[in-house]
Design an enzyme around this catalytic site. Structure first.
Site, PDB file in Angstrom:
ATOM      1  N   ARG A  13       0.803  -1.236   0.000  1.00  0.00           N
ATOM      2  CA  ARG A  13       0.000   0.000   0.000  1.00  0.00           C
ATOM      3  C   ARG A  13       0.829   1.276   0.000  1.00  0.00           C
ATOM      4  NH1 ARG A  13      -4.030   0.139   4.554  1.00  0.00           N
ATOM      5  NH2 ARG A  13      -2.995  -1.652   5.500  1.00  0.00           N
ATOM      6  N   GLY A  76       4.695 -15.363   6.641  1.00  0.00           N
ATOM      7  CA  GLY A  76       3.997 -14.946   7.855  1.00  0.00           C
ATOM      8  C   GLY A  76       4.956 -14.539   8.960  1.00  0.00           C
ATOM      9  N   ARG A 328      27.171  27.530   2.641  1.00  0.00           N
ATOM     10  CA  ARG A 328      27.426  26.147   2.204  1.00  0.00           C
ATOM     11  C   ARG A 328      28.510  25.511   3.081  1.00  0.00           C
ATOM     12  NH1 ARG A 328      28.714  26.760  -3.858  1.00  0.00           N
ATOM     13  NH2 ARG A 328      29.214  24.544  -3.584  1.00  0.00           N
ATOM     14  N   ASN A 372      35.217  44.711   4.879  1.00  0.00           N
ATOM     15  CA  ASN A 372      33.934  44.996   4.250  1.00  0.00           C
ATOM     16  C   ASN A 372      33.965  44.496   2.816  1.00  0.00           C
ATOM     17  OD1 ASN A 372      31.269  46.477   4.503  1.00  0.00           O
ATOM     18  ND2 ASN A 372      32.130  47.344   2.635  1.00  0.00           N
ATOM     19  N   ALA A 375      28.933  45.054  -2.361  1.00  0.00           N
ATOM     20  CA  ALA A 375      27.896  44.352  -3.126  1.00  0.00           C
ATOM     21  C   ALA A 375      28.461  43.820  -4.437  1.00  0.00           C
ATOM     22  CB  ALA A 375      26.745  45.300  -3.413  1.00  0.00           C
ATOM     23  N   ASN A 381      37.080  31.384  -7.963  1.00  0.00           N
ATOM     24  CA  ASN A 381      37.907  30.365  -7.294  1.00  0.00           C
ATOM     25  C   ASN A 381      38.169  29.164  -8.167  1.00  0.00           C
ATOM     26  OD1 ASN A 381      35.159  29.739  -7.135  1.00  0.00           O
ATOM     27  ND2 ASN A 381      35.493  28.375  -5.412  1.00  0.00           N
ATOM     28  N   TYR A 382      37.584  29.127  -9.346  1.00  0.00           N
ATOM     29  CA  TYR A 382      37.575  27.895 -10.133  1.00  0.00           C
ATOM     30  C   TYR A 382      37.959  28.219 -11.568  1.00  0.00           C
ATOM     31  CZ  TYR A 382      35.507  23.520 -11.940  1.00  0.00           C
ATOM     32  OH  TYR A 382      35.294  22.308 -12.535  1.00  0.00           O
TER      33      TYR A 382
END
Ligand code: UD1
Ligand code: CA
Length: 455
Positions: A13, A76, A328, A372, A375, A381-382
């Site tokens: 079920r 059973g 992350r 600081n 924005a 990094n890759y």
């Protein structure tokens, strides 16, 4: 004692390819809940009887302390326990549990084991207003004499409200004898474990019963609806215990804990938060609405603002993260740090008092104190093959819309002009910028449409 967990049934079920006992409740397979409860009783052996779903069940459940007995075909519950017999110590009683009954409490089982002792047969029974489908406990003069399965019961027996939960404790040597003599001459043509009750009575073995502290402890999962019901029962219990410990929950019906959540004093959690794995919230920490926090430590007085996702990260005291931030794995934020909206951090240590308030990606970086990050700052990094580190020393100021092409280092107190693409180290205390010179063309005129006055 010995513990046998029956987990060979098919679970038709559930309408799923996944074996029933592997369906998660609070982020953990049903069977794992039962195993953890069994372990809390410190038994000599735990045998899991598996069958439907094959090797997938033992492969998905970890534990060097577990023994696995294959039941194939499934004939059973009595036949299932029989498969476990070779693993059992005949000198100790055996407790039978079900892999699809995940919420049974340790205290209830301990009480049943206590009632049964070494010589008696003990049954966990419960009175249900609607006993349909269950085996009925038949008593004579108050004494249990047998169990009759619903499908084998006449109308008078079906009227009995006391049912077999399926959980029992039996003296093992006698159990082996009784199982060996089972027949499948019944409505379902199965070898019923429940028939050992009449055999015990026949042998003059006393049959006793115990009742669970809460009726829901004996609920089994046969469908997705029942799984969801049990999930809510589990989550309500967690919410109640958090509130008993002094945690403020905006709504106890809107929190999900899939693991261990530990909270200090005066912790506040707004609606619809999900906690997974091991999460610790320090004194006075606050979690806003709709956050997901997985395997993390949130420091005292820290504030996680709405719609934030935190995974395998550490957040320092009084830090402020979010709204809409993503931490992350490997992120460590120092005390009094700020990470604002649409900032993603990965494998980054950011020391006390530093800020990245808007729209940034900071990965594989070591950031000093009081830095600081403006924005739109991105650590590149890759290079498509390897990852490199960015180091930003104390008191640096990273102008907006800057790319830091790693490996690269920003010296202590350095300032990067807005829009810089930094490819070489920036010296301490100096302004560094890479930017095309701005020019204004005095003679320039905006072109107009040829051939007419219509604009
Ligand atoms: C069983 C009891 C019934 C009790 C009910 C409580 C028997 C004969 N009946 O009935 O008295 O009221 O539980 O829920 O025991 N399993 C195996 N191998 C098998 C058959 C079952 O491992 O061959 C496992 C299932 O995976 C499940 C458990 O045993 O975890 C119970 O099996 P199920 O078929 O659900 O038993 P019920 O008919 O509900
Ligand atoms: Ca059942």
């Amino acid at each position: 004692m010995n513990v046998v967990i029956l987990a060979a049934g098919m679970g038709k079920r559930m309408r799923s390819e996944l074996p029933k006992v592997l369906h998660p409740l609070a982020g953990k397979p049903l069977l794992a809940h039962v195993i953890d409860c069994a372990r809390s009783l410190a038994p000599a052996t735990i045998v899991v009887v598996y069958g439907h779903g094959g090797a997938q069940v033992p492969e998905s459940i970890a534990g060097a302390d577990l023994r696995w007995a294959l039941q194939e075909p499934q004939l059973g519950t009595g036949h299932a326990v029989m498969q476990a017999l070779p693993h059992l110590d005949p000198g100790q009683p055996t407790l039978v549990l079900y892999g699809d009954v995940p919420l049974t409490g340790r205290d209830t089982l301990a009480r049943l084991a206590e009632a049964a002792g070494a010589e008696r047969l003990g049954l966990l029974t419960v009175d249900l207003p609607d006993a349909t489908g269950y085996g009925r406990i038949v008593r004579d003069d108050g004494r249990i004499v047998r169990i009759v399965e619903h499908k084998d019961a006449d109308a008078a027996t079906r009227a009995i409200r006391e049912v077999n939960t399926g959980i029992m404790v039996a003296p093992t040597a006698a159990l082996a004898r009784w199982l060996g003599a089972l027949s499948n001459d019944n409505a379902q043509k199965e070898y019923y474990l429940t028939d050992v009750v009449a055999a015990a009575v026949h042998d003059g073995v006393e049959v006793v019963s115990a009742q669970p502290a809460h009726a829901w402890e004996t609920l089994g999962v046969n469908s997705k609806r029942q799984l969801a019901e049990l999930e809510r029962i589990y989550q309500n219990r967690v919410a109640e215990s958090l509130m008993d410990d002094g945690v403020w929950l905006a709504d106890p019906a809107r929190i999900d804990v899939r693991g261990e959540l530990s909270c200090g004093r005066d912790v506040a959690i707004d609606v619809n938060c999900v906690f997974e794995g091991a999460v610790a919230l320090g004194d006075g920490a606050r979690v806003g609405a709709h956050c997901v926090i997985r395997n993390a430590r949130i420091g005292p007085g820290a504030e996680i603002l709405p719609f934030t996702l935190v995974e395998d990260a550490i957040v320092g005291a009084r830090a402020r993260v979010g709204p809409y931030a993503r931490l992350r794995p490997g992120t460590e934020l120092g005390d009094d740090t700020h990470v604002g909206n649409f900032v993603e951090m990965k494998n980054t240590r950011m020391a006390a008092g530093s800020k990245a308030n808007h729209l940034s990606y900071v990965g594989d970086a070591v950031v000093g104190e009081r830095v600081n990050i403006g924005a739109g700052t991105i650590t590149c990094n890759y290079d498509g093959a390897n990852k490199y580190q960015t180091v930003i020393e104390d008191d640096a100021f990273i102008g907006s819309d800057t790319q830091l092409v790693a490996p690269v280092r920003v010296g202590r107190g350095a300032t990067l002009g807005a829009g810089t693409t930094l490819t070489r180290d920036a010296p301490a205390d100096k302004l560094t910028l890479s930017r095309a010179k701005q020019a204004t063309i005095e003679s320039w005129k905006r072109p107009s449409k040829k051939g007419g006055a219509r604009s």
